[in-house]
Motif scaffolding. Structure first.
Motif: not given
Length: 164
Positions: A107-126
């Motif tokens: 779970v991250f912030g900074h950009s103020h832009i909603p985001w939902d992806t999954t890194a290949p072989g890595g974590p889901r990014l929200l």
């Protein structure tokens, strides 16, 4: 939630978001609080708060919050961090920063832009966006999700009504 920037970008957290906090088992905040009053408010209203400081947070908040926070909820491993860097290459960077399946969700912030992806072989990014400062986005936002049977489900981006 992330990037509340109170009281600079708004006077208070939006009522629809505040109304949801007591119903959540866990509240995440991915930094850029700006004031300690918001941290105090969320600590008092949340069953559990998992939170970090952001680049706009001063010494008082940095003394109370880590740069990265971790939580294991129902078998889903979370990391919370404020900034993951530019959008380009984010998935690869996060997979490298949180290697070996040690984290399921970042779970991250900074950009103020909603985001939902999954890194290949890595974590889901929200990224939940911001409930108080939409910047170039059409709405102020926050995210909710459910953890059940070791999986993250029902990830919903909530749009908040315009401030009046």
């Amino acid at each position: 939630m992330s990037d509340t920037h109170l009281p600079r970008r708004a006077k208070a957290l939006p009522a629809p978001l505040l109304d949801e906090i007591p119903h959540a088992d866990v509240v995440f905040h991915a930094g850029d609080w700006v004031d300690t009053a918001t941290l105090d408010l969320l600590e008092s209203r949340s069953r559990r708060l998992v939170a970090v400081y952001g680049n706009n947070d001063g010494p008082e908040l940095r003394a109370r919050l880590p740069e990265v926070a971790y939580a294991d909820l129902g078998g889903v491993r979370f990391a919370v961090v404020h900034d993951t860097g530019p959008a380009r290459g984010r998935e690869a960077r996060c997979a490298a920063d949180f290697p070996g399946g040690g984290v399921d969700v970042v779970v991250f912030g900074h950009s103020h832009i909603p985001w939902d992806t999954t890194a290949p072989g890595g974590p889901r990014l929200l990224n939940p966006g911001s409930p108080t400062d939409r910047r170039r986005q059409p709405h102020c936002t926050y995210l909710t999700a459910t953890v059940a049977d070791g999986a993250l489900t029902d990830v919903v981006l909530h749009r908040l009504p315009p401030r009046t």
